[in-house]
Motif scaffolding. Structure first.
Motif: not given
Length: 422
Positions: A16, A19-20, A215, A219, A233, A235-236, A242
């Motif tokens: 995650a 990706q983010t 986050r 977001d 994805l 998430w979260p 995290l």
């Protein structure tokens, strides 16, 4: 986290973050490079530590960077920059650009996931006066007749990175300044496109973010910039997962994904055209280490840190880079070779004020057989020699910038000559 571990074998939280991470780093750059003050409307917020900024307006550098500039690593010495962040959530923006004559220029558009998805400029749309409409997903309005091209952005946030070639720091720089002033952004009704946004982050802080900040920023970015089509994805993650994943991934990206080897001591750190596709690890590495990279059709950046024998380039030695007759860089615009200290990735101050050398350098000398030799060393080699000054007694590296590279470079078939120690 194993530095060679493939994406598929990472745990869910690490996936995650991989990706983010481009979203987070793009929002960090937006906070760092947008203006606090609008020329007419004043500050976005009165407090100096406020995160409010102005978007949908250009900010410019009016001179080429030099050794005194330390904010950007491995800067170019060929162009000035015109930077803008677009927020399309309240409708399209219309970008006006003037007649650029024969000059090289480009406006590269990156989406919030760092995909270099569109261009306006010499290579793609020419140098005539233009009016470019950029809109976000779902817009169905009427395109005014004077619009010369329409660009559909995949999300609401876009980073526009403009580069304009400048030949000197005098008359040509003044002409380029007038061209920059003619770059304008407005709404379809003719009103000012500028708007205030809360960036939500201190863009100057480049440390690993804490889980709560990460986050919150991701977001907010996801709300206007969904993942690229076909990319799932999850998430979260939990806060604990995290936090651990952030530390592991940011450490991983410092050593993962080595540049593409071109032979002869040359490598290229970035190979992308318009979209990273499913190469999520490379996308994350570039977002962290080379954010703002445009597609290779616009520019390529082969880099050499070692000589023909694999030894680190060092200003205590003398070197020569020689292009054989008819075997120089093949470009549609121009090329340059730029020198950097390895210790801080910045320009090398020198007595002749030369930080790069290339096909536009005044007085460039070719050998009788047509070959081109460039000397890399700290001491002046004397008259009649093409000299790029190196830092005395310090390791260095060079970047060969290729603007509008031709097929031999794009297909990785060009034979880059090694740098030989004399």
């Amino acid at each position: 986290m194993n530095p060679t571990m493939p994406f598929a074998h990472m745990d869910a939280a690490e996936q995650a973050v991989i990706q983010t991470l481009p979203l987070f780093e793009m929002m960090r750059m937006r906070a760092a490079t947008t203006a606090r003050r609008h020329p007419q409307h004043g500050f976005a917020a009165p407090e100096r530590d406020s995160h409010w900024r102005w978007v949908n307006q250009f900010t410019h550098t009016h001179r080429r960077l030099g050794p005194q500039d330390t904010e950007v690593v491995s800067p170019n010495n060929d162009t000035v920059y015109s930077n803008a962040w677009l927020d399309l959530s309240e409708g399209p923006v219309l970008i006006e650009s003037p007649d650029m004559g024969e000059r090289y220029w480009t406006l590269g558009l990156l989406d919030a996931w760092t995909n270099p998805f569109a261009y306006v400029g010499r290579r793609t749309t020419g140098n005539r006066p233009q009016r470019t409409l950029v809109h976000g997903p779902g817009w169905q309005g009427r395109v005014p007749p004077e619009v010369t091209q329409v660009i559909a952005a995949p999300g609401h946030d876009v980073w526009l990175i403009g580069r304009i070639l400048v030949e000197d720091d005098g008359p040509d720089a003044q002409q380029v300044r007038r061209l920059q002033a003619a770059l304008r952004m407005q709404r379809l009704d003719g009103g000012d496109a500028a708007m205030r946004v809360d960036t939500g982050i201190d863009g100057r802080d480049t440390r690993v973010p804490d889980a709560a900040t990460y986050r919150r920023v991701v977001d907010a970015a996801l709300a206007g910039n969904p993942p690229p089509e076909g990319e799932a994805l999850a998430w979260p993650p939990s806060s604990e997962a995290l936090a651990a994943a952030l530390l592991a991934v940011y450490a991983h990206l410092r050593s993962a994904g080595q540049p593409h080897d071109l032979g002869g001591g040359w490598a290229i750190p970035v190979l992308v055209r318009t979209h990273w596709g499913d190469d999520l690890l490379t996308r994350a590495r570039i977002a962290r280490n080379f954010i703002g990279a445009l597609g290779m059709d616009e520019a390529m950046y082969p880099t050499a840190e070692v000589d023909a024998d694999g030894a680190v380039l060092d200003g205590a030695q003398r070197y020569e880079l020689r292009f054989a007759p008819g075997c120089g860089p093949q470009v549609g615009a121009f090329w340059s070779l730029t020198m950097y200290r390895r210790s801080d990735c910045l320009f090398v101050a020198n007595a002749i004020g030369r930080y790069s050398i290339g096909d536009r350098t005044p007085g460039l000398v070719h050998d009788p057989d047509g070959s081109l030799a460039i000397r890399l060393q700290a001491e002046d080699p004397g008259p009649g020699i093409n000299w790029l000054p190196a830092p005395p007694g310090e390791p260095f590296y060079v970047v060969l910038r290729l603007y509008q590279p031709q097929e031999a470079h794009l297909a990785l078939r060009f034979d880059y000559p090694p740098i030989r120690r004399l």
